[in-house]
Design an enzyme around this catalytic site. Structure first.
Site, PDB file in Angstrom:
ATOM      1  N   ALA A  29      32.439  24.804  67.028  1.00 17.38           N
ATOM      2  CA  ALA A  29      32.737  26.662  67.015  1.00 17.38           C
ATOM      3  C   ALA A  29      33.948  26.391  66.734  1.00 17.38           C
ATOM      4  CB  ALA A  29      32.209  27.365  67.802  1.00 17.38           C
ATOM      5  N   LYS A  30      35.234  27.476  66.960  1.00 18.66           N
ATOM      6  CA  LYS A  30      36.692  27.868  66.133  1.00 18.66           C
ATOM      7  C   LYS A  30      36.983  29.071  66.952  1.00 18.66           C
ATOM      8  CE  LYS A  30      37.561  25.987  61.708  1.00 18.66           C
ATOM      9  NZ  LYS A  30      37.826  25.963  59.887  1.00 18.66           N
ATOM     10  N   CYS A  68      49.111  49.422  36.361  1.00 15.41           N
ATOM     11  CA  CYS A  68      47.359  49.615  36.733  1.00 15.41           C
ATOM     12  C   CYS A  68      46.293  49.865  35.733  1.00 15.41           C
ATOM     13  CB  CYS A  68      47.522  49.833  38.122  1.00 15.41           C
ATOM     14  SG  CYS A  68      45.671  49.970  38.906  1.00 15.41           S
ATOM     15  N   CYS A 119      45.606  53.617  38.192  1.00 17.54           N
ATOM     16  CA  CYS A 119      46.579  54.492  39.248  1.00 17.54           C
ATOM     17  C   CYS A 119      47.036  56.007  38.382  1.00 17.54           C
ATOM     18  CB  CYS A 119      48.328  53.881  39.060  1.00 17.54           C
ATOM     19  SG  CYS A 119      48.216  52.828  40.345  1.00 17.54           S
ATOM     20  N   ASN A 158      32.229  50.691  34.804  1.00 16.07           N
ATOM     21  CA  ASN A 158      32.938  49.573  34.027  1.00 16.07           C
ATOM     22  C   ASN A 158      33.370  49.125  32.914  1.00 16.07           C
ATOM     23  OD1 ASN A 158      33.868  46.888  34.279  1.00 16.07           O
ATOM     24  ND2 ASN A 158      32.890  47.042  36.632  1.00 16.07           N
ATOM     25  N   GLY A 207      35.868  38.151  44.677  1.00 17.81           N
ATOM     26  CA  GLY A 207      35.626  38.618  43.836  1.00 17.81           C
ATOM     27  C   GLY A 207      36.269  39.695  42.914  1.00 17.81           C
ATOM     28  N   HIS A 250      39.362  49.755  45.882  1.00 15.37           N
ATOM     29  CA  HIS A 250      37.688  50.988  44.316  1.00 15.37           C
ATOM     30  C   HIS A 250      36.694  50.224  44.893  1.00 15.37           C
ATOM     31  CE1 HIS A 250      39.029  46.748  42.448  1.00 15.37           C
ATOM     32  NE2 HIS A 250      37.994  46.939  41.741  1.00 15.37           N
TER      33      HIS A 250
END
Ligand SMILES: [Zn+2]
Ligand SMILES: [Zn+2]
Length: 333
Positions: free
Chosen positions: A21-22, A45, A48, A76, A159, A166
């Protein structure tokens, strides 16, 4: 000693590796330009203002008081699915396929390039959520669409290569088997206990309070007991509904604030980490079931899945959910 914990809703196991554990602050993102230090407008962009011709025509535009757009939903340009693909199904030997019919939308959350959900006003986050809900309601009327998945990728390791704030939404003609497995577990819980496991979890986590990040009368944001990665957070609505499309305006106003607050705690506490958030919901045909419940899940990309995760389908979480939640509660917003 390590513990192997199970999520009562998904039945998924996770190793909480306490030996490894950190401390929460060890997950702070590496040095890079935080979102708020970028330029507010980038000439190249596609998201924009002034570059609207670089995206396909929008399916939804929200105009602000000054007459300019505040949110836009566009297809998309490199969509995973297409409404032009035929909704056919073929089966021959090992080849089983269905045409790639569906929708892949992008929602531009703000005209500003140098902002992100954590830095927007709660009303702006609520406007993003209501735009997603309204578009999802429209798509739900298409009988060929079985499942809708809204999500956000923030940062390269989550990703995305586009900096402009967005989120996205994929509408599928099939129900993924992962979603079906979770549905079956939720149904089994309902058969055994007569209650929705997510309603029970929202109540139990809110009462216990040790893993709560923030909450209000409509939502509880918490790190699940069996969170599969550090700072993995669920935001559960207290009101039982199986689909995000059933969320009310009042609930989304509240979620705008809870989501912004949670993301701002991550932004300040861990230095703008990359993350994914997903809105999980039942298949559209399960609108009225008593055992499935929509919610929002945030997964900061502070660790990487590797061979063990791929080989077992289970995870090793090196952060204690109770400690991570206490760390986030203490971050001021
Ligand atoms: Zn931009
Ligand atoms: Zn429920």
């Amino acid at each position: 000693m390590p513990e192997i914990r199970q999520n009562i809703a998904t039945k998924e196991w996770v190793i909480i590796a306490t030996e490894r554990a950190k401390r929460p602050e060890d997950f702070t993102a590496e040095q890079r330009t935080p979102t708020h230090l970028r330029p507010p407008h980038v000439a190249t962009c596609p998201f924009c203002p002034g570059n609207e011709a670089m995206t396909p025509p929008p399916s939804l535009v929200r105009i602000g008081a000054d007459g300019s757009w505040q949110q836009r939903i566009v297809p998309n340009k490199f969509g995973a699915l297409s409404p032009a693909a035929p909704a056919v199904r073929l089966e021959e030997g090992v080849a089983r396929m269905t045409g790639g019919y569906g929708f892949h939308d992008v929602l531009i959350e703000s005209p500003l390039h140098n902002t992100t959900t954590a830095l927007l006003a709660p009303e702006e986050v609520a406007a993003t959520l209501s735009a997603l809900r309204d578009r999802a309601r429209e798509l739900a009327r298409d009988e060929r669409i079985a499942q809708i998945i809204p999500f956000k990728n923030h940062g390269e390791s989550a990703g995305t290569s586009l900096e402009h704030p967005h989120c996205q939404m994929v509408s599928l003609p099939i129900v993924p088997s992962h979603i079906r497995q979770r549905l079956e577990e939720a149904m089994r819980y309902f058969d055994e206990h007569g209650t929705c496991v997510f309603c029970d979890m929202a109540r139990l986590e809110s009462e216990a309070a040790i893993r709560v990040v923030c909450e209000d009368e409509h939502f509880v944001a918490f790190i699940p007991y069996a969170a599969f990665s550090p700072f993995h957070t669920w935001i559960l609505p207290r009101r039982h509904r199986s689909l995000f499309t059933q969320a009310s305006d009042e609930e989304l106003a509240s979620l705008g604030n809870i989501l912004k607050t949670t993301l701002l705690k991550l932004y300040r506490g861990l230095g703008d980490p990359h993350y994914n958030y997903m809105i999980r919901m039942a298949p559209l045909a399960y609108e009225k079931v008593h055992w499935s419940h929509w919610y929002l899940s945030i997964v900061p990309k502070v660790t990487r899945a590797a061979g063990f995760e791929l080989g077992s389908g289970m995870y090793i979480n090196t952060a204690l959910p109770e400690e991570s939640a206490a760390f986030l509660r203490a971050v001021t917003t």
